[in-house]
Design a protein around this motif. Sequence first.
Motif, PDB file in Angstrom:
ATOM      1  N   TYR A 139      36.105  -1.100  64.610  1.00  0.00           N
ATOM      2  CA  TYR A 139      37.161  -1.132  65.607  1.00  0.00           C
ATOM      3  C   TYR A 139      38.515  -1.057  64.917  1.00  0.00           C
ATOM      4  CZ  TYR A 139      39.823  -2.529  69.718  1.00  0.00           C
ATOM      5  OH  TYR A 139      40.700  -2.559  70.763  1.00  0.00           O
TER       6      TYR A 139
ATOM      7  N   GLN B 144      33.328  -7.837  81.569  1.00  0.00           N
ATOM      8  CA  GLN B 144      33.033  -6.501  82.115  1.00  0.00           C
ATOM      9  C   GLN B 144      34.326  -5.750  82.414  1.00  0.00           C
ATOM     10  OE1 GLN B 144      31.175  -9.179  82.981  1.00  0.00           O
ATOM     11  NE2 GLN B 144      29.339  -8.426  81.981  1.00  0.00           N
ATOM     12  N   LEU B 145      35.329  -6.477  82.850  1.00  0.00           N
ATOM     13  CA  LEU B 145      36.635  -5.873  83.103  1.00  0.00           C
ATOM     14  C   LEU B 145      37.612  -6.422  82.069  1.00  0.00           C
ATOM     15  CD1 LEU B 145      36.913  -5.993  87.004  1.00  0.00           C
ATOM     16  CD2 LEU B 145      36.319  -4.062  85.541  1.00  0.00           C
ATOM     17  N   PRO B 146      38.635  -5.667  81.688  1.00  0.00           N
ATOM     18  CA  PRO B 146      39.023  -4.380  82.250  1.00  0.00           C
ATOM     19  C   PRO B 146      38.323  -3.174  81.611  1.00  0.00           C
ATOM     20  CG  PRO B 146      40.618  -5.064  80.616  1.00  0.00           C
ATOM     21  CD  PRO B 146      39.592  -6.168  80.701  1.00  0.00           C
ATOM     22  N   LYS B 147      37.583  -3.399  80.553  1.00  0.00           N
ATOM     23  CA  LYS B 147      37.174  -2.268  79.718  1.00  0.00           C
ATOM     24  C   LYS B 147      35.946  -1.506  80.209  1.00  0.00           C
ATOM     25  CE  LYS B 147      37.525  -1.248  74.837  1.00  0.00           C
ATOM     26  NZ  LYS B 147      37.318  -1.723  73.468  1.00  0.00           N
ATOM     27  N   PHE B 148      35.028  -2.195  80.918  1.00  0.00           N
ATOM     28  CA  PHE B 148      33.754  -1.553  81.223  1.00  0.00           C
ATOM     29  C   PHE B 148      33.506  -1.363  82.713  1.00  0.00           C
ATOM     30  CE2 PHE B 148      33.518  -3.837  77.191  1.00  0.00           C
ATOM     31  CZ  PHE B 148      33.224  -2.782  76.334  1.00  0.00           C
TER      32      PHE B 148
ATOM     33  N   PHE C 240      29.978  -6.136  73.405  1.00  0.00           N
ATOM     34  CA  PHE C 240      31.408  -6.395  73.272  1.00  0.00           C
ATOM     35  C   PHE C 240      31.757  -7.867  73.008  1.00  0.00           C
ATOM     36  CE2 PHE C 240      35.397  -7.274  75.732  1.00  0.00           C
ATOM     37  CZ  PHE C 240      36.274  -6.579  74.925  1.00  0.00           C
TER      38      PHE C 240
ATOM     39  N   GLU D  54      46.686  -6.319  77.299  1.00  0.00           N
ATOM     40  CA  GLU D  54      45.795  -5.187  77.450  1.00  0.00           C
ATOM     41  C   GLU D  54      45.111  -4.854  76.126  1.00  0.00           C
ATOM     42  OE1 GLU D  54      46.203  -0.649  79.049  1.00  0.00           O
ATOM     43  OE2 GLU D  54      47.549  -2.168  79.888  1.00  0.00           O
TER      44      GLU D  54
ATOM     45  N   TYR E   1      36.192 -10.218  84.951  1.00  0.00           N
ATOM     46  CA  TYR E   1      37.050 -10.337  83.781  1.00  0.00           C
ATOM     47  C   TYR E   1      36.549 -11.468  82.887  1.00  0.00           C
ATOM     48  CZ  TYR E   1      40.901 -11.226  80.696  1.00  0.00           C
ATOM     49  OH  TYR E   1      41.630 -11.413  79.557  1.00  0.00           O
TER      50      TYR E   1
ATOM     51  N   SER F 206      42.777  -8.012  75.139  1.00  0.00           N
ATOM     52  CA  SER F 206      41.578  -8.208  75.959  1.00  0.00           C
ATOM     53  C   SER F 206      40.570  -7.080  75.758  1.00  0.00           C
ATOM     54  CB  SER F 206      41.935  -8.349  77.437  1.00  0.00           C
ATOM     55  OG  SER F 206      42.510  -7.153  77.916  1.00  0.00           O
ATOM     56  N   GLY F 207      40.966  -6.034  75.051  1.00  0.00           N
ATOM     57  CA  GLY F 207      40.044  -4.941  74.767  1.00  0.00           C
ATOM     58  C   GLY F 207      39.419  -5.021  73.380  1.00  0.00           C
TER      59      GLY F 207
END
Length: 431
Positions: free
Chosen positions: A24, A211-215, A335, A99, A207, A102-103
């Motif tokens: 990453y 699962q959110l926001p990325k998937f 993740f 953003e 969230y 959290s990713g």
Amino acid sequence: MLDAKLFRSELAETAARLAETRGYQLDVAKLEQLEQRRKALQVRTESLQAERNSSAKAIGKAKAQGEDIQPLLAAVDSLGQELDQAKHELNDIQNELHEIISGVPNLPAEEVPLGADEEDNQEISRWGTPHAFDFAAKDHVDVAAQLAHGMDFEKGAKLAGARFVVLQGAIAQLHRALAQFMLNLHVNEHGYTEAYVPYLVNHDTLYGTGQLPKFGEDLFHVQGATEKQVPLSLIPTAEVPLTNLWRDEIADEEQLPLQYAAHTPCFRSEAGSHGRDTRGLIRQHQFDKVELVWLVKPEESMATLERLTEHAERVLQLLELPYRKVLLCTGDMGFGACKTYDLEVWLPTQETYREISSCSNMGDFQARRMQARFRRKGAKKPELMHTLNGSGLAVGRALVAILENYQQADGSVKIPTVLQPYMGGKTVIQP
RNA sequence: GGAGAGAUGGCAGAGUUCGGUUGAAUGCACCUGACUUGAAAUCAGGCGUGGGUUCACACCCACCGGGGGUUCGAAUCCCUCUCUCUCCGCCA
């Protein structure tokens, strides 16, 4: 979510570790720059707020004493605008930072082997011996096709579309038997609290477990009849509602550990897997799963992962299905996980082991997103819990494994001993 | 679906009419100390969460269901959403 402090005081080390383990790439320069601006803006915003507060108090006081407040009002004239602007700028920066952060995936535990993909996973153990067939073994679709009522993918497609199925007769009953057996085992013998949960959840909940926001594209999203209704999403696993039971809560130390088991359908859009596992029951938009979730004190989470995995293994052992246990490498983990064991069941026609359970320690990653905390006896500050989850097991895939491993030359399928009580004492499903 | 009431700290419950020194009275619970052989009772003190600056002491900011607005200033006024409760209707 990782601790924001890691991105301030240990940015370089964190970035290096994320690259090494997860491949990453953290944008260090950007983070540094944003963080610098955030700091300046926050200090400025808060001092403007402090100024506004003290002015407002002074005005209140003056007014109470009947003094003329006009000069005081004039003094704070420009303050509001300045503050508004500072607030907006700060807000933008913080959104941007959030953003990014959290990713970022969870950091793997030390003992997790480094690796890029499933090639680098580490086999830990094998249980059972794959059955040697003295006839040509069929895959589960063909096995089911021979039974009186089977697995009807055409009906599934007619009713809903690709990747849906209709089960009938003995197969449907076997499917139900599996779920019942698993849930009973975990509740009666492994100490889990049985839970019935919503299959539709809100975005805060999604969230919380990551699962959110990325998937978001892996999920089915549901909009009520009116625009005004809050959007909900179908759960991709019961991990989501079970773990979120403790979102925004502070448990007493004595309440931990908490362990929940639930049997739910799971819904996945499988957006990224066109063409993969198109045949059979392996990869469906809807499947049933018995899920196990633990909420524990941090120092207990690694030992709990071993127990949780044993509970899932126990299901395979009692069903007498050969399987292997695999420790996922850093690159193959989900993740939010810091350590994951996959259980893979033997499928004779594929002559390989296929994933049937995934047991993960999420560390404090989800707990931080959810603010799921506990307070040690006598302690002032609450601490983040650790969360774990595992499939115990995926019901559809267990059904596949039974059909394939228990098939007989005449087209019948033996029913595993532990399931027979759930099948009215029947020992075999006849063609 | 219709009508109404409400959402405040771990819990209960003031404050909302007429916005001002209220992060929020009071009670309970809890923690510390005193008294006591010990406990109870009593007395004194403490007791929310998140965030920021700081080596630290400390100081500051935000939060009264969520979001937005009015204002020098909002628990309090306005808009909106969510949830809870009561009554009627309907329903598995």
